[in-house]
Design a protein around this motif. Structure first.
Motif, PDB file in Angstrom:
ATOM      1  N   ALA A  99       0.861  -1.185   0.000  1.00 19.96           N
ATOM      2  CA  ALA A  99       0.000   0.000   0.000  1.00 19.96           C
ATOM      3  C   ALA A  99       0.892   1.227   0.000  1.00 19.96           C
ATOM      4  O   ALA A  99       0.518   2.295   0.477  1.00 19.96           O
ATOM      5  CB  ALA A  99      -0.936  -0.009   1.200  1.00 19.96           C
ATOM      6  N   SER A 100       2.122   1.054  -0.528  1.00 20.57           N
ATOM      7  CA  SER A 100       3.068   2.157  -0.702  1.00 20.57           C
ATOM      8  C   SER A 100       3.243   2.997   0.563  1.00 20.57           C
ATOM      9  O   SER A 100       3.740   2.508   1.552  1.00 20.57           O
ATOM     10  CB  SER A 100       2.635   3.025  -1.876  1.00 20.57           C
ATOM     11  OG  SER A 100       3.592   4.014  -2.116  1.00 20.57           O
ATOM     12  N   HIS A 101       2.765   4.273   0.534  1.00 19.35           N
ATOM     13  CA  HIS A 101       3.002   5.158   1.683  1.00 19.35           C
ATOM     14  C   HIS A 101       1.790   5.257   2.607  1.00 19.35           C
ATOM     15  O   HIS A 101       1.797   6.051   3.537  1.00 19.35           O
ATOM     16  CB  HIS A 101       3.377   6.556   1.177  1.00 19.35           C
ATOM     17  CG  HIS A 101       2.264   7.199   0.405  1.00 19.35           C
ATOM     18  ND1 HIS A 101       2.170   7.065  -0.958  1.00 19.35           N
ATOM     19  CD2 HIS A 101       1.191   7.928   0.800  1.00 19.35           C
ATOM     20  CE1 HIS A 101       1.075   7.707  -1.365  1.00 19.35           C
ATOM     21  NE2 HIS A 101       0.465   8.233  -0.323  1.00 19.35           N
ATOM     22  N   GLY A 213       9.264   4.376  12.921  1.00 16.67           N
ATOM     23  CA  GLY A 213      10.288   5.430  12.877  1.00 16.67           C
ATOM     24  C   GLY A 213       9.723   6.797  12.570  1.00 16.67           C
ATOM     25  O   GLY A 213       9.770   7.721  13.376  1.00 16.67           O
ATOM     26  N   ARG A 214       9.180   6.951  11.348  1.00 18.17           N
ATOM     27  CA  ARG A 214       8.680   8.272  10.952  1.00 18.17           C
ATOM     28  C   ARG A 214       7.442   8.134  10.086  1.00 18.17           C
ATOM     29  O   ARG A 214       7.046   9.073   9.398  1.00 18.17           O
ATOM     30  CB  ARG A 214       9.754   9.019  10.158  1.00 18.17           C
ATOM     31  CG  ARG A 214      10.278   8.216   8.976  1.00 18.17           C
ATOM     32  CD  ARG A 214      10.737   9.088   7.831  1.00 18.17           C
ATOM     33  NE  ARG A 214      11.508   8.321   6.857  1.00 18.17           N
ATOM     34  CZ  ARG A 214      10.966   7.686   5.819  1.00 18.17           C
ATOM     35  NH1 ARG A 214       9.659   7.679   5.628  1.00 18.17           N
ATOM     36  NH2 ARG A 214      11.755   7.039   4.963  1.00 18.17           N
ATOM     37  N   GLY A 215       6.819   6.954  10.062  1.00 15.82           N
ATOM     38  CA  GLY A 215       5.704   6.734   9.149  1.00 15.82           C
ATOM     39  C   GLY A 215       6.238   6.285   7.798  1.00 15.82           C
ATOM     40  O   GLY A 215       7.451   6.307   7.560  1.00 15.82           O
ATOM     41  N   SER A 216       5.333   5.885   6.914  1.00 15.12           N
ATOM     42  CA  SER A 216       5.778   5.284   5.652  1.00 15.12           C
ATOM     43  C   SER A 216       6.001   6.284   4.534  1.00 15.12           C
ATOM     44  O   SER A 216       6.554   5.963   3.505  1.00 15.12           O
ATOM     45  CB  SER A 216       4.748   4.251   5.203  1.00 15.12           C
ATOM     46  OG  SER A 216       3.463   4.844   5.216  1.00 15.12           O
ATOM     47  N   GLU A 217       5.571   7.528   4.742  1.00 18.04           N
ATOM     48  CA  GLU A 217       5.768   8.530   3.692  1.00 18.04           C
ATOM     49  C   GLU A 217       6.802   9.561   4.124  1.00 18.04           C
ATOM     50  O   GLU A 217       6.638  10.219   5.141  1.00 18.04           O
ATOM     51  CB  GLU A 217       4.451   9.242   3.365  1.00 18.04           C
ATOM     52  CG  GLU A 217       4.634  10.271   2.260  1.00 18.04           C
ATOM     53  CD  GLU A 217       3.336  10.769   1.644  1.00 18.04           C
ATOM     54  OE1 GLU A 217       3.370  11.153   0.476  1.00 18.04           O
ATOM     55  OE2 GLU A 217       2.304  10.792   2.337  1.00 18.04           O
TER      56      GLU A 217
END
Length: 453
Positions: A99-101, A213-217
């Motif tokens: 689902a990419s970001h 860490g910082r989210g996927s996007e």
């Protein structure tokens, strides 16, 4: 051409919340439709680090096998790695489970054609039609078989390295910071840097589908750790990848995070110097400087609707050398016409090796550009009214994708619904930072007030 709106495919593949709208039953039936569209095997399957991915992979492979299609599983790989492996290892198609970001609770499926590029918008509608009619392939005489594909990553990295001056890059012993974002490039980008003799520092290196860490996007707001690490180690460059590794946001040697537009301009300048008279494809929401730059190298720019599928599928028939989106998606046609975070890093190292000056200096010598974007929550049913009211107020606007209101070449605002979540995105460019701030706040207010009516 795209008057029919896809029901399941968004801007980039099919996505949903796992076990809510994106159920195993839905995955099974949609895979039958995709398998029927491919018509034959073998099909290559890869997946990202989301917790639901391995289970979905089993359902996908067994669904394909049930209609007589063989498949090979590449396992956990970045999306561009799967796409390149499909093309170079001779598969009849590929399925990337990602689902990419999107946030962790989402997952999705991204089909890729045998040329290694995401399928076209027309083909998405063909697959949806097969799905809705349930007219998938009948099982042939024998079941399909599932095997594993162990060479995808190696094939991918060899492919990338063949397009840059690896000997020159190795001789520079660059210091590179990789913010892997707990995502799929963790299986390839560090090896890639090692192959090119870079000293590498890792941020968020462990694959974790909850993206702690910082989210996927990667966004300028959540990359402070990358910036800090670049400064701490006096690194030449930093890069942050998204969840499935096809997009990349850079950080220069001073620790400044670059917009996708800026890094695209500096890379395009580097590539066009060596390849004048080329073609560049980008979306309506990228900054206007790309035309200025292309002109210097006798090159042309084609604009498309927003979305990597639109750019990729325009690059293939036009044989374009470069494609990009303002969100950090960069495509190098000689490798593959898809967004590729690791290929983009290779091009950046090639630029640093040949330019002899720090990245910040190369960025500062670009024509100045002021771009920004934001988003506003908006239920999908309010979109048509929003666009039509804006169109009434600005009758000369471009409405091929949302609405783009141009004051002149350097000053414009674009408003379009997201294809992946219930929001509208607002993009803007202006000739100065001050003008950009004014323009943006004016339109954010205007759009919000129309939505809340």
């Amino acid at each position: 051409m795209h008057s029919i709106v896809a029901k399941f495919f968004g801007t980039n593949g099919i996505r949903g919340v796992f076990d809510e709208d994106f159920t195993l039953e839905f995955v099974h039936d949609m895979t039958l439709a995709i398998g029927t569209y491919f018509g034959k095997g073998p099909v290559l399957i890869g997946y990202d680090g989301r917790e639901s991915s391995p289970i979905i992979c089993k359902v996908v492979s067994s669904a394909l096998n049930s209609i007589g299609i063989d498949c090979n599983v590449a396992g956990l790989v970045p999306t561009p790695c799967l796409e390149y492996a499909v093309k170079s290892l001779g598969y009849s198609g590929g399925l990337m489970i990602t689902a990419s970001h999107n946030p962790p609770q989402y997952n999705g499926i991204k089909p890729c054609a045998k040329d290694g590029v995401e399928i076209s918008r027309e083909d998405e509608l063909i697959i949806e039609d097969i799905y809705l009619q349930k007219n998938w392939l009948k099982k042939s005489d024998s079941w399909g078989i599932t095997r594993t594909e162990n060479t995808a990553i190696e094939t991918y990295l060899k492919g990338i390295i063949s397009h840059v001056d690896s000997t020159l890059i190795e001789s520079k012993h660059f210091k590179v910071v990789l913010d892997l974002g707990n995502g799929a490039q963790a299986v390839s980008a560090p090896n890639f840097c090692e192959l090119l003799g870079c000293e590498t520092f890792l941020v968020n290196p462990n694959i974790d589908g909850t993206f702690p860490g910082r989210g996927s996007e990667p966004t300028p707001q959540n990359l402070s750790e990358l910036s800090k690490t670049v400064k701490e180690h006096n690194a030449d460059v930093g890069i942050a990848f998204d969840g499935d590794g096809d997009r990349s946001i850079f950080c220069d040697n001073n620790g400044d995070i670059l917009t996708g537009d800026k890094s695209a301009l500096v890379l395009t300048q580097h590539i066009l110097k060596k390849n004048p008279n080329s073609l560049v494809v980008t979306c309506l929401n990228s900054g206007s400087n790309i035309e200025v730059l292309a002109k210097q190298f006798e090159s042309k720019v084609i604009r498309t609707k927003v979305g990597s599928v639109e750019v990729s599928r325009k690059m293939v028939p036009t044989n374009a050398l470069i494609g990009f989106e303002e969100n950090g998606g960069y495509m190098y046609g000689k490798h593959n016409q898809v967004r590729d975070g690791c290929m983009t890093l290779a091009l950046m190292l090639d630029l640093l090796a040949t330019s002899e000056k720090p990245l910040a200096n190369s960025i500062n010598s670009l024509p100045p550009s002021f771009t920004t974007k934001d988003k506003i929550s908006c239920p999908p049913e309010k979109i048509p009214k929003l666009i039509s009211l804006l169109k009434e107020e600005y009758p000369n606007s471009d409405t091929s994708d949302g609405i783009k209101i141009s004051i002149d070449l350097k000053n414009w605002v674009m408003i379009r619904p997201s294809g992946t979540e219930p929001i509208v995105r607002v993009y803007a460019e202006a000739e100065s930072q001050e003008k950009l701030d004014t323009l943006m706040s004016e339109y954010l207010e205007k759009v919000s007030s129309i939505i809340s009516r």
